[in-house]
Every structure is written in C-alpha cells, then in structure tokens.
Design a protein around this motif. Sequence first.
Motif, short mmCIF file in Angstrom:
data_model
loop_
_atom_site.label_atom_id
_atom_site.label_comp_id
_atom_site.label_asym_id
_atom_site.label_seq_id
_atom_site.Cartn_x
_atom_site.Cartn_y
_atom_site.Cartn_z
N SER A 4 0.85 -1.19 0.00
CA SER A 4 0.00 0.00 0.00
C SER A 4 0.89 1.24 0.00
CB SER A 4 -0.93 0.01 1.21
OG SER A 4 -0.18 0.19 2.38
N ILE A 5 0.42 2.27 -0.66
CA ILE A 5 1.17 3.51 -0.77
C ILE A 5 0.39 4.60 -0.08
CG2 ILE A 5 2.07 5.22 -2.38
CD1 ILE A 5 2.26 3.00 -4.46
N ASN A 6 1.06 5.31 0.81
CA ASN A 6 0.44 6.46 1.47
C ASN A 6 0.69 7.70 0.63
OD1 ASN A 6 -0.47 4.96 3.67
ND2 ASN A 6 1.47 5.20 4.74
N ILE A 7 -0.36 8.39 0.28
CA ILE A 7 -0.24 9.61 -0.52
C ILE A 7 -0.70 10.78 0.33
CG2 ILE A 7 -1.09 10.81 -2.57
CD1 ILE A 7 -1.51 8.08 -3.86
N GLU A 8 0.14 11.82 0.33
CA GLU A 8 -0.20 13.04 1.07
C GLU A 8 -0.53 14.13 0.06
OE1 GLU A 8 2.01 16.16 4.02
OE2 GLU A 8 2.52 14.03 4.18
N ILE A 9 -1.68 14.76 0.20
CA ILE A 9 -2.11 15.82 -0.70
C ILE A 9 -2.02 17.14 0.04
CG2 ILE A 9 -4.05 16.71 -2.04
CD1 ILE A 9 -4.98 13.80 -2.31
N GLU A 10 -1.42 18.14 -0.63
CA GLU A 10 -1.28 19.45 -0.03
C GLU A 10 -1.90 20.50 -0.94
OE1 GLU A 10 2.72 20.34 1.09
OE2 GLU A 10 3.04 18.36 1.92
N ASN A 11 -2.45 21.53 -0.35
CA ASN A 11 -3.01 22.64 -1.10
C ASN A 11 -1.88 23.58 -1.52
OD1 ASN A 11 -4.50 24.70 -2.12
ND2 ASN A 11 -5.84 24.89 -0.36
N ILE A 12 -1.81 23.92 -2.81
CA ILE A 12 -0.72 24.76 -3.30
C ILE A 12 -1.25 26.07 -3.90
CG2 ILE A 12 0.92 22.89 -3.67
CD1 ILE A 12 0.09 22.88 -6.61
N ASP A 13 -2.31 26.60 -3.32
CA ASP A 13 -2.90 27.84 -3.82
C ASP A 13 -1.93 29.01 -3.81
OD1 ASP A 13 -5.29 26.65 -4.38
OD2 ASP A 13 -6.20 27.21 -2.46
N HIS A 14 -0.96 29.00 -2.91
CA HIS A 14 -0.02 30.12 -2.79
C HIS A 14 0.91 30.24 -3.99
CE1 HIS A 14 2.40 26.73 -1.47
NE2 HIS A 14 3.47 27.47 -1.71
N LEU A 15 1.01 29.22 -4.83
CA LEU A 15 1.94 29.27 -5.96
C LEU A 15 1.55 30.35 -6.97
CD1 LEU A 15 2.82 25.54 -6.59
CD2 LEU A 15 4.13 27.27 -5.39
N GLY A 16 0.29 30.65 -7.10
CA GLY A 16 -0.14 31.75 -7.97
C GLY A 16 0.37 33.08 -7.46
N ILE A 17 0.38 33.25 -6.15
CA ILE A 17 0.90 34.49 -5.55
C ILE A 17 2.40 34.59 -5.80
CG2 ILE A 17 1.30 35.69 -3.36
CD1 ILE A 17 -1.34 34.35 -2.39
N ILE A 18 3.11 33.50 -5.59
CA ILE A 18 4.55 33.48 -5.82
C ILE A 18 4.87 33.76 -7.28
CG2 ILE A 18 6.64 32.06 -5.72
CD1 ILE A 18 5.46 32.86 -2.97
N ALA A 19 4.11 33.16 -8.20
CA ALA A 19 4.34 33.39 -9.63
C ALA A 19 4.12 34.86 -9.98
CB ALA A 19 3.42 32.51 -10.46
N GLY A 20 3.12 35.49 -9.37
CA GLY A 20 2.87 36.91 -9.60
C GLY A 20 4.01 37.78 -9.12
N ILE A 21 4.57 37.46 -7.96
CA ILE A 21 5.69 38.23 -7.42
C ILE A 21 6.93 38.04 -8.30
CG2 ILE A 21 7.29 38.40 -5.46
CD1 ILE A 21 4.86 37.68 -3.67
N VAL A 22 7.19 36.81 -8.71
CA VAL A 22 8.33 36.53 -9.59
C VAL A 22 8.20 37.35 -10.87
CG1 VAL A 22 9.34 34.73 -11.07
CG2 VAL A 22 8.89 34.26 -8.67
N ASP A 23 7.00 37.41 -11.43
CA ASP A 23 6.76 38.17 -12.65
C ASP A 23 6.93 39.66 -12.43
OD1 ASP A 23 6.06 38.38 -15.38
OD2 ASP A 23 3.99 38.85 -14.82
#
Length: 51
Positions: A4-23
């Motif tokens: 059996s494989i344990n999968i952990e799911i994380e919310n990555i909504d902040h990546l849009g904010i980071i992409a905006g700052i990088v831009d």
Amino acid sequence: MYESINIEIENIDHLGIIAGIVDEVGIVEIVNQKLPSYPIRLHIISCGWEI
C-alpha cells in the motif's frame, strides 16, 4: 503481493501568488541575463523559467 502507498495531498494555492511576485520583480529576466546563453538552444523554455 502489492504494497500500500500512502499519498499526502497538499493545497498549493499560494503558488499563484509566488508566480505573480516573480513576474512583477522580473526574476526570470534577471536569471536569463546572468546565465550564459548557448549558440544552440536545446531547451524549449529559458533558464529563468526553469528556475
């Protein structure tokens, strides 16, 4: 037979904010200026976008 494989799911909504700052800051352009360019481009995207 199968493990059996344990999968952990994380919310990555902040990546849009980071992409905006990088831009906004222009980090991609800065990286592209600092890294050497090669006469034959083997990449579809620039080094700045890869980072």
